[in-house]
Design a protein around this motif. Structure first.
Motif, mmCIF file in Angstrom:
data_model
loop_
_atom_site.group_PDB
_atom_site.id
_atom_site.type_symbol
_atom_site.label_atom_id
_atom_site.label_comp_id
_atom_site.label_asym_id
_atom_site.label_seq_id
_atom_site.Cartn_x
_atom_site.Cartn_y
_atom_site.Cartn_z
ATOM 1 N N SER A 14 0.802 -1.237 0.000
ATOM 2 C CA SER A 14 0.000 0.000 0.000
ATOM 3 C C SER A 14 0.832 1.283 0.000
ATOM 4 C CB SER A 14 -0.961 0.002 1.192
ATOM 5 O OG SER A 14 -0.232 -0.110 2.389
ATOM 6 N N ASP A 15 2.090 1.217 0.476
ATOM 7 C CA ASP A 15 2.854 2.466 0.502
ATOM 8 C C ASP A 15 3.576 2.735 -0.822
ATOM 9 O OD1 ASP A 15 4.989 0.761 0.471
ATOM 10 O OD2 ASP A 15 5.732 1.265 2.469
ATOM 11 N N ALA A 16 3.369 1.833 -1.789
ATOM 12 C CA ALA A 16 3.952 1.981 -3.133
ATOM 13 C C ALA A 16 5.479 2.024 -3.120
ATOM 14 C CB ALA A 16 3.396 3.227 -3.838
ATOM 15 N N GLU A 17 6.079 1.608 -2.032
ATOM 16 C CA GLU A 17 7.547 1.637 -1.934
ATOM 17 C C GLU A 17 8.153 0.266 -1.668
ATOM 18 O OE1 GLU A 17 8.723 4.555 0.874
ATOM 19 O OE2 GLU A 17 8.093 6.233 -0.387
ATOM 20 N N THR A 18 7.456 -0.472 -0.825
ATOM 21 C CA THR A 18 8.016 -1.767 -0.455
ATOM 22 C C THR A 18 6.912 -2.802 -0.289
ATOM 23 O OG1 THR A 18 9.378 -2.914 1.169
ATOM 24 C CG2 THR A 18 7.975 -1.175 2.000
ATOM 25 N N MET A 19 7.302 -4.066 -0.389
ATOM 26 C CA MET A 19 6.346 -5.139 -0.194
ATOM 27 C C MET A 19 6.547 -5.719 1.202
ATOM 28 S SD MET A 19 6.111 -8.806 -2.149
ATOM 29 C CE MET A 19 6.016 -8.135 -3.778
ATOM 30 N N LYS A 20 5.499 -5.665 2.006
ATOM 31 C CA LYS A 20 5.591 -6.237 3.351
ATOM 32 C C LYS A 20 4.835 -7.553 3.372
ATOM 33 C CE LYS A 20 5.587 -1.580 5.290
ATOM 34 N NZ LYS A 20 4.919 -0.859 4.191
ATOM 35 N N ILE A 21 5.457 -8.538 4.008
ATOM 36 C CA ILE A 21 4.871 -9.883 4.023
ATOM 37 C C ILE A 21 4.615 -10.287 5.469
ATOM 38 C CG2 ILE A 21 5.281 -12.312 3.390
ATOM 39 C CD1 ILE A 21 7.374 -11.014 1.311
ATOM 40 N N TYR A 22 3.385 -10.612 5.778
ATOM 41 C CA TYR A 22 3.034 -10.999 7.150
ATOM 42 C C TYR A 22 2.371 -12.376 7.141
ATOM 43 C CZ TYR A 22 3.232 -5.873 7.716
ATOM 44 O OH TYR A 22 3.599 -4.551 7.699
ATOM 45 N N THR A 23 2.689 -13.175 8.113
ATOM 46 C CA THR A 23 1.950 -14.428 8.291
ATOM 47 C C THR A 23 1.152 -14.336 9.583
ATOM 48 O OG1 THR A 23 3.885 -15.383 9.387
ATOM 49 C CG2 THR A 23 3.585 -15.907 7.056
ATOM 50 N N GLY A 24 0.028 -15.050 9.594
ATOM 51 C CA GLY A 24 -0.811 -15.063 10.788
ATOM 52 C C GLY A 24 -1.687 -13.820 10.895
ATOM 53 N N PRO A 25 -2.495 -13.775 11.950
ATOM 54 C CA PRO A 25 -3.421 -12.650 12.126
ATOM 55 C C PRO A 25 -2.665 -11.332 12.252
ATOM 56 C CG PRO A 25 -3.943 -14.452 13.623
ATOM 57 C CD PRO A 25 -2.626 -14.783 13.002
ATOM 58 N N ILE A 26 -3.230 -10.307 11.641
ATOM 59 C CA ILE A 26 -2.588 -8.993 11.661
ATOM 60 C C ILE A 26 -3.662 -7.912 11.572
ATOM 61 C CG2 ILE A 26 -2.221 -8.987 9.152
ATOM 62 C CD1 ILE A 26 0.427 -7.476 9.808
ATOM 63 N N ASN A 27 -3.377 -6.788 12.189
ATOM 64 C CA ASN A 27 -4.386 -5.736 12.245
ATOM 65 C C ASN A 27 -4.262 -4.793 11.040
ATOM 66 O OD1 ASN A 27 -6.498 -4.314 13.297
ATOM 67 N ND2 ASN A 27 -5.229 -3.084 14.679
ATOM 68 N N ILE A 28 -4.424 -5.356 9.854
ATOM 69 C CA ILE A 28 -4.406 -4.551 8.618
ATOM 70 C C ILE A 28 -5.653 -4.945 7.832
ATOM 71 C CG2 ILE A 28 -3.267 -4.211 6.391
ATOM 72 C CD1 ILE A 28 -0.610 -4.711 7.708
ATOM 73 N N LYS A 29 -6.386 -3.957 7.337
ATOM 74 C CA LYS A 29 -7.587 -4.285 6.554
ATOM 75 C C LYS A 29 -7.172 -4.526 5.098
ATOM 76 C CE LYS A 29 -12.367 -2.741 5.882
ATOM 77 N NZ LYS A 29 -12.656 -2.928 4.523
ATOM 78 N N PRO A 30 -7.334 -5.762 4.626
ATOM 79 C CA PRO A 30 -6.939 -6.030 3.238
ATOM 80 C C PRO A 30 -7.911 -5.386 2.254
ATOM 81 C CG PRO A 30 -7.964 -7.964 4.195
ATOM 82 C CD PRO A 30 -7.881 -6.946 5.292
ATOM 83 N N MET A 31 -7.400 -5.043 1.066
ATOM 84 C CA MET A 31 -8.286 -4.540 0.011
ATOM 85 C C MET A 31 -8.935 -5.718 -0.714
ATOM 86 S SD MET A 31 -5.646 -1.770 -1.491
ATOM 87 C CE MET A 31 -4.957 -0.479 -0.475
ATOM 88 N N ILE A 32 -8.176 -6.791 -0.813
ATOM 89 C CA ILE A 32 -8.686 -7.997 -1.484
ATOM 90 C C ILE A 32 -8.376 -9.206 -0.606
ATOM 91 C CG2 ILE A 32 -8.488 -9.482 -3.526
ATOM 92 C CD1 ILE A 32 -7.505 -6.976 -5.056
ATOM 93 N N GLU A 33 -9.352 -10.072 -0.440
ATOM 94 C CA GLU A 33 -9.132 -11.341 0.280
ATOM 95 C C GLU A 33 -9.350 -12.486 -0.693
ATOM 96 O OE1 GLU A 33 -11.213 -10.003 4.481
ATOM 97 O OE2 GLU A 33 -11.778 -11.919 3.579
ATOM 98 N N MET A 34 -8.412 -13.402 -0.729
ATOM 99 C CA MET A 34 -8.577 -14.591 -1.564
ATOM 100 C C MET A 34 -8.572 -15.796 -0.628
ATOM 101 S SD MET A 34 -8.417 -13.285 -4.731
ATOM 102 C CE MET A 34 -7.872 -14.430 -5.965
ATOM 103 N N SER A 35 -9.668 -16.529 -0.598
ATOM 104 C CA SER A 35 -9.777 -17.690 0.300
ATOM 105 C C SER A 35 -9.839 -18.968 -0.521
ATOM 106 C CB SER A 35 -11.047 -17.581 1.149
ATOM 107 O OG SER A 35 -11.113 -16.338 1.777
ATOM 108 N N MET A 36 -9.109 -19.967 -0.051
ATOM 109 C CA MET A 36 -9.072 -21.250 -0.775
ATOM 110 C C MET A 36 -8.477 -22.324 0.122
ATOM 111 S SD MET A 36 -5.878 -20.143 -3.166
ATOM 112 C CE MET A 36 -6.229 -18.404 -2.918
ATOM 113 N N LYS A 37 -8.626 -23.572 -0.307
ATOM 114 C CA LYS A 37 -7.940 -24.659 0.384
ATOM 115 C C LYS A 37 -6.439 -24.497 0.135
ATOM 116 C CE LYS A 37 -11.198 -28.497 0.304
ATOM 117 N NZ LYS A 37 -11.470 -29.828 -0.261
ATOM 118 N N ALA A 38 -5.633 -24.909 1.107
ATOM 119 C CA ALA A 38 -4.181 -24.811 0.944
ATOM 120 C C ALA A 38 -3.713 -25.640 -0.257
ATOM 121 C CB ALA A 38 -3.483 -25.277 2.221
ATOM 122 N N ASP A 39 -4.398 -26.744 -0.518
ATOM 123 C CA ASP A 39 -4.025 -27.574 -1.673
ATOM 124 C C ASP A 39 -4.226 -26.834 -2.997
ATOM 125 O OD1 ASP A 39 -3.422 -29.551 0.077
ATOM 126 O OD2 ASP A 39 -4.846 -31.035 -0.699
#
Lengths: 138, 403
Positions: free
Chosen positions: A54-79
């Motif tokens: 979102s800051d148009a400068e860097t890509m931040k990667i988070y795993t697990g629950p986080i307090n950021i509202k996503p613009m897009i959510e993609m849900s699927m089976k891990a497989d």
């Protein structure tokens, strides 16, 4: 049998893959330009991965629950995610068949699919690094 | 058509109720669905021309008081949807009926989302993210083109944020699509032709799409015959009920085909051009279709040839003056595929449709605008279903040629 045996293993593999993507200027720059925050919600096993450009400068990667509202959510089976990164998922077909749930401006996410295509070649190496065989797992 | 070994899912939970004057029996359908008070979403033009009267009369006579919302603009927006939701909630409506074209039908679908879900409609944007059934819904098309009556998507303009919201869910399928050809009799020739070409584009793009399947193929082929044979007549003789019936049915069949197989590069460009210039969707498709067919020729020659053989073999040229659809078994695939493109061009001519973007009222296409349009079109989801890979350069070429 599910490809990933635990949330930890799933998130580990996906996080590593996205860090590889981040290191690839061709892919990373275009993703950063999108300014999107995309969250991947996995099930069987459960997992959560958030990519924040979102800051148009860097890509931040988070795993697990986080307090950021996503613009897009993609849900699927891990497989399905695993098959996707092996280049075996036709995403429009998967959406049509209900295998992927997309919340938010889906076209923006779909537009990035060609950008991340080179990561299909990286993914088997990431799996192998974690002691998994892509073909066996797939 | 793809290999029979490839998995696919063909969805159509909608009952198709087709026939002359079926709108007069809509109250029975509402009763079948357990409804007692129907929200009727329509537009003022249809009210003024009394197109909605048979349905309204049927509802009134049955004691199912219709609540009419006729304030739908041609390109519906979120504010309109929110007004309709508020109205329907206030009146306690338990069934949603749409009588109109694509904008009215999409509005009704979005209204139904809002009636059954709390919160901002923007939060439900996406694919497959609705989680439960909506209120019973009956969709009555008054144009023959969009196929929205059997689709599971709705697009609504969010003027505040300058974008279009896309909703896709199996819960957006109507319970009943009511197809009454008599409602189309007064549709003006230019709209008949323009909307009809939307249906033709649905046939041709879904037939060659990456997710085409045997079921969608059969619908696209049969709808194609009906459209090539009847659209010119429906355009020139609006009260020809045979032609009206055939094109309405074909539009529905083509809608089923593209709902399950997707569209392609022509729709991707038409969405983009329509978004920037407000051009009519069907007209824009009409102009671009021959160019899109030519672009895909190298990857879909066999499929186009098959489509042509099906069309020409049906004897469509016996009743309509298509020189390119006189069946000739000696044509090879390349010749047959090219004949299909010529047939589309003949259809455009027979229907008096424009052949260039300039004729749609686009004043100028600078290099900068062409590039911008091409880049936006590359991000349109429709392009993902296109059979061959498409590049920005391909789209630039099409735009320049089509202008």
């Amino acid at each position: 049998m599910a490809v990933f045996s635990s949330t930890e293993e799933l998130q580990d593999v996906m996080s590593l893959l996205w860090h590889e993507i981040k290191e690839s200027p061709d892919m990373a720059n275009k993703l950063i330009q999108s300014k999107l925050i995309v969250q991947f919600r996995y099930r069987e096993p459960e997992g959560l991965l958030t990519i924040d450009c979102s800051d148009a400068e860097t890509m931040k990667i988070y795993t697990g629950p986080i307090n950021i509202k996503p613009m897009i959510e993609m849900s699927m089976k891990a497989d399905i995610a695993h098959e996707f990164w092996l280049g075996k998922v036709n995403v429009p077909m998967a959406l049509m068949m209900g295998k992927i749930v997309s919340r938010g401006p889906t076209p923006k996410a779909l537009a990035l699919l060609p950008v991340i295509k080179p990561a299909y070649a990286i993914y088997p190496g990431v799996l192998e690094g974690k002691g998994k065989n892509a073909q066996m797992a797939g | 058509m793809t290999s029979f070994t490839q998995a696919f899912k063909f969805q159509n939970p909608t009952i198709i109720n087709f026939g002359l004057d079926t709108a007069s029996g809509i109250a029975d359908l509402v009763a079948e669905l357990g409804g007692s008070k129907a929200l009727v979403v329509t537009d003022q033009g249809l009210v003024d021309h009394k197109i909605v009267n048979p349905a309204i009369q049927s509802l009134e006579e049955s004691g199912c008081k219709p609540v009419v919302f006729s304030d739908v603009p041609p390109d519906s927006d979120l504010q309109c949807v929110e007004r309709a939701i508020e109205y329907a909630k206030r009146e306690g409506c338990d069934v949603v009926i749409a009588i109109g074209g694509g904008s009215v039908i999409d509005t009704a679908k979005a209204v139904n989302i809002g009636l059954c879900n709390e919160g901002d409609l923007r939060d439900f944007e996406g694919i497959n993210c609705l989680t439960h059934r909506l209120k019973p819904m009956i969709l009555v098309p008054t144009t023959a083109g969009t196929g929205s009556e059997v689709s599971a998507v709705a697009m609504i303009r969010d003027k505040e944020n300058g974008k279009k919201l896309l909703y896709g869910s199996r819960f957006l399928f109507a319970d009943i699509a009511l197809l009454d050809p008599r409602l189309l009799v007064s549709l003006p020739p230019h709209l008949t032709a323009a909307t009809g070409l939307d249906a033709v584009t649905h046939c041709l793009e879904s037939f060659v799409s990456t997710t085409a399947n045997a079921v969608s193929d059969s619908l696209a082929l049969e709808a194609g015959i009906l459209l090539f044979a009847n659209l010119p007549r429906a355009t020139s003789c609006g009260d020809d009920l045979e032609a009206r019936s055939s094109t309405l049915l074909a539009s529905c069949m083509a809608g089923l085909a593209f709902t399950n197989a997707g569209v392609g590069v022509v729709h991707a460009l038409a969405h983009t051009i329509g978004g920037k210039y407000g051009t009519h969707h069907g007209l824009t498709n009409a102009v671009l279709l021959p160019f899109g067919l030519r672009l895909n020729m190298s990857t879909t020659e066999k499929l186009y040839a098959r489509f042509w053989r099906h069309l020409a073999g049906s004897g469509v040229s016996r009743d309509m003056p298509y020189t390119s659809l006189v069946y000739d078994p000696s044509l090879n695939d390349e010749q047959a595929a090219l004949a299909l493109v010529v047939a589309v061009e003949e259809l455009l001519k027979l229907c008096g449709l424009p052949r260039s973007l300039r004729e749609l009222g686009i004043p100028e296409l600078t290099d900068e605008v062409v590039m911008e349009l091409a880049e936006v079109a590359m991000t349109d989801p429709a392009i993902m279903f296109n059979p061959g890979e498409v590049t920005v350069e391909n789209l630039v070429d099409i735009l320049r040629e089509a202008f």
